[in-house]
Design a protein around this motif. Structure first.
Motif, short mmCIF file in Angstrom:
data_model
loop_
_atom_site.label_atom_id
_atom_site.label_comp_id
_atom_site.label_asym_id
_atom_site.label_seq_id
_atom_site.Cartn_x
_atom_site.Cartn_y
_atom_site.Cartn_z
N ALA A 60 -48.87 -19.33 -25.59
CA ALA A 60 -48.53 -20.72 -25.29
C ALA A 60 -47.77 -21.36 -26.45
O ALA A 60 -46.85 -22.17 -26.24
CB ALA A 60 -49.80 -21.51 -24.98
N ILE A 61 -48.14 -21.00 -27.68
CA ILE A 61 -47.42 -21.51 -28.85
C ILE A 61 -46.00 -20.96 -28.88
O ILE A 61 -45.03 -21.69 -29.10
CB ILE A 61 -48.18 -21.15 -30.14
CG1 ILE A 61 -49.48 -21.96 -30.24
CG2 ILE A 61 -47.31 -21.42 -31.37
CD1 ILE A 61 -50.40 -21.53 -31.37
N GLU A 62 -45.88 -19.65 -28.66
CA GLU A 62 -44.56 -19.02 -28.70
C GLU A 62 -43.63 -19.59 -27.63
O GLU A 62 -42.42 -19.72 -27.84
CB GLU A 62 -44.71 -17.51 -28.53
CG GLU A 62 -45.37 -16.83 -29.73
CD GLU A 62 -45.66 -15.36 -29.48
OE1 GLU A 62 -45.30 -14.87 -28.39
OE2 GLU A 62 -46.24 -14.72 -30.37
N SER A 63 -44.18 -19.94 -26.47
CA SER A 63 -43.36 -20.47 -25.39
C SER A 63 -43.08 -21.96 -25.53
O SER A 63 -42.25 -22.51 -24.81
CB SER A 63 -44.05 -20.22 -24.05
OG SER A 63 -45.24 -21.00 -23.94
N GLY A 64 -43.78 -22.61 -26.46
CA GLY A 64 -43.60 -24.05 -26.64
C GLY A 64 -44.49 -24.91 -25.76
O GLY A 64 -44.38 -26.13 -25.76
N ASP A 65 -45.41 -24.28 -25.01
CA ASP A 65 -46.30 -25.05 -24.14
C ASP A 65 -47.32 -25.86 -24.94
O ASP A 65 -47.78 -26.90 -24.47
CB ASP A 65 -47.03 -24.11 -23.17
CG ASP A 65 -46.11 -23.58 -22.08
OD1 ASP A 65 -45.04 -24.18 -21.88
OD2 ASP A 65 -46.46 -22.58 -21.43
N ILE A 66 -47.72 -25.36 -26.10
CA ILE A 66 -48.59 -26.12 -27.00
C ILE A 66 -47.99 -26.05 -28.39
O ILE A 66 -47.22 -25.13 -28.70
CB ILE A 66 -50.06 -25.62 -27.00
CG1 ILE A 66 -50.16 -24.21 -27.57
CG2 ILE A 66 -50.66 -25.69 -25.61
CD1 ILE A 66 -51.60 -23.75 -27.78
N PRO A 67 -48.32 -26.98 -29.28
CA PRO A 67 -47.77 -26.95 -30.64
C PRO A 67 -48.27 -25.73 -31.40
O PRO A 67 -49.30 -25.13 -31.08
CB PRO A 67 -48.30 -28.24 -31.27
CG PRO A 67 -48.75 -29.09 -30.12
CD PRO A 67 -49.17 -28.15 -29.04
N GLY A 68 -47.55 -25.38 -32.46
CA GLY A 68 -47.98 -24.31 -33.34
C GLY A 68 -49.20 -24.71 -34.14
O GLY A 68 -49.59 -25.88 -34.18
#
Length: 500
Positions: A60-68
């Motif tokens: 989800a982080i890599e896809s931008g769905d949630i922040p890093g």
């Protein structure tokens, strides 16, 4: 309402703001010099999540769905002004109170006082070491009040943890003199049944009344016996705070048998907390009203006689509410927002599996007059952004943003961050701004995030359990009129008449 899981709803800003320069820190032990932070009051240890959940978080982080991890994101109308990290008090940051140019920040190891005369660069005035969770905090005049809801060896700031099964153990309220902000003085302690998880002030000219909320009695606890179906009322004379004492224990949930008359919880109502006291009470002195969030029940109270609050309505939600946690009135006192702390603040509940109606806010209209007033459910509100399964996230402490003719609230959601939302239409609440950090960890469920987020004199102040004290600036035509409202003191659980 649908939950959004779209990277375009988040605006990324890399990096976490550092501490403001020139921090002044003075550790005041207010007790024997040997006092040290007590690990017995720490929250539960971090828990490893499943490999699949950890992989989903990273994806989800890599896809931008949630922040890093630890990345700051926010809406266009919200600015992160600054962050002041923890200093000499390493415990969990908790609630906030305000007075003049000062902010008072609770911490499981004591409290910290900030000078916020320049919100862009708050300065530490003092730090007081006084362990005892959760150190819920409020102020009135020259007095500061601190809740202790962990069994202690005694009432001093040098106490250590001790089993509640021992009669000599102590829990309750502590009172400090803060006439000198650089040197607070511990002046009184009042033991209360089952301790003080939270408290709310009903201030008068000569006295301050304190409503003490606590829960979870046990037949094995000498000072916390069931049924614990009420609240402790403490009277504190302003001129002689050392004479503070419990003056009443009003029963809010009368009933026969050992369990009183509140929500029985499971198995009658599966997944719902049994009512054995209250978690939090918000008072509205200008209207002689209070709203109580009491585990399995929400209540409306008449507080014309502050020593004898009277319940005028009682509601339950045995479908979507697990734990009634806190309450907020709107400005006209014809609505109450109750929060559900599903999972006790330590679980990941802002995900698709839990959905939009659990771990959320419940908006209730107040209809009728006098003792015939009733709480009528209208809708739920939950932040419209999914969080990772490694992030504890649920509805938590917030306050009104005072805009005439509008019902707008800022609220903490632990690792869900800070949400600003409009509930002017009780049936159609909507978010208008947000701020959050990415997960603390991508493979472990670590407790953290914003405990309290409150609006005070033009800025939003947030006490992050792990990251420290945040200052936010909201710039939006819908909320800009609130900047004209200036308060000399704010304890959110003693809700002011903002526009009077």
């Amino acid at each position: 309402m649908t939950l959004l899981n779209d990277q375009r709803t988040r605006r990324r800003r890399l990096g976490v703001a550092g501490a403001a320069a020139g921090l002044l820190a003075a550790l005041l032990t207010v007790g024997p010099a040997a006092a040290t932070p007590d690990p017995g009051d720490r929250p539960a240890a971090p828990e490893k999540v499943s490999k699949s959940d950890a992989a989903e978080a990273r994806a989800a982080i890599e896809s931008g769905d949630i922040p890093g991890q630890d990345e700051i994101v926010h809406s266009d109308n919200m600015k992160h002004v600054t962050n002041i990290p923890k200093d000499l008090l390493p415990g969990t940051n908790s609630d906030l109170a305000f007075q003049g140019r000062y902010a008072f920040a609770g911490n499981y190891d004591g409290f910290r006082i900030f000078d916020i005369s320049n919100p862009k660069a708050p300065k530490t005035v003092s730090q007081v070491l006084c362990p005892g969770s959760q150190n819920d905090i409020s102020v009135s005049g020259n007095l500061l009040f601190l809740s202790t809801d962990s069994s202690r060896s005694d009432s001093s700031c040098n106490s250590t943890t001790q089993p509640a099964t021992e009669k000599s153990s102590w829990e309750g309220m502590k009172v400090f003199d803060i006439s000198d902000k650089q040197n607070p003085k511990y002046v009184a302690a009042v033991e209360t049944a089952c301790g003080s998880h939270t408290h709310s002030l009903v201030p008068e000219r000569r006295n301050v009344y304190i409503y003490v909320s606590s829960y979870s009695p046990s037949a094995s606890f000498p000072d916390c016996q069931p049924p614990h179906d009420g609240i402790s009322v403490i009277k504190v004379p302003r001129s002689a705070p050392e004479k503070a004492a419990v003056v009443n224990f009003p029963v809010l949930f009368p009933g026969e048998g050992p369990d009183g008359g509140g929500n029985p919880g499971g198995p009658t109502n599966p997944g719902v907390s049994k009512t054995t006291g209250c978690h939090d009470i918000t008072v509205l002195p200008s209207k002689d009203l209070a709203a109580g969030a009491c585990m399995g029940d929400g209540i409306l109270l008449d507080i014309k006689d502050p020593e004898r609050p009277k319940v005028i309505d009682q509601v339950q939600d045995n479908v979507n509410f697990a734990f009634w946690h806190s309450a907020t009135f709107n400005q006209k006192a014809n609505k109450v927002v109750f929060t559900d702390e599903l999972g006790g603040g330590g679980a990941a509940t802002c995900n698709e599996a839990i959905g939009p109606n659990r771990g959320a806010d419940g908006i209730y209209d107040i209809v009728g007059k006098g003792d015939d007033r009733k709480l009528v459910f209208r809708s739920y509100y939950k932040i419209p952004r999914h969080q990772a399964d490694t992030e504890n996230c649920v509805a938590h402490n917030g306050s009104l943003i005072p805009v005439k003719g509008k019902d707008i609230m800022v609220q903490a959601w632990y690792q869900g961050g800070v949400s600003v939302w409009d509930f002017t239409d009780s049936s159609k609440p909507k978010e208008i701004a947000y701020f959050e950090r990415g997960p603390i960890s991508t493979d472990t469920l670590v407790g953290g995030g914003t405990w309290s987020a409150y609006y005070y004199n033009g800025y939003i102040y947030s006490n992050d359990m792990v990251k420290g004290f945040d200052v936010l600036k909201l710039s939006d035509r819908r909320t800009d009129p609130a900047e004209r409202v200036r308060l000399s003191e704010l304890n959110v659980q003693t809700q002011p008449d903002y526009l009077d």
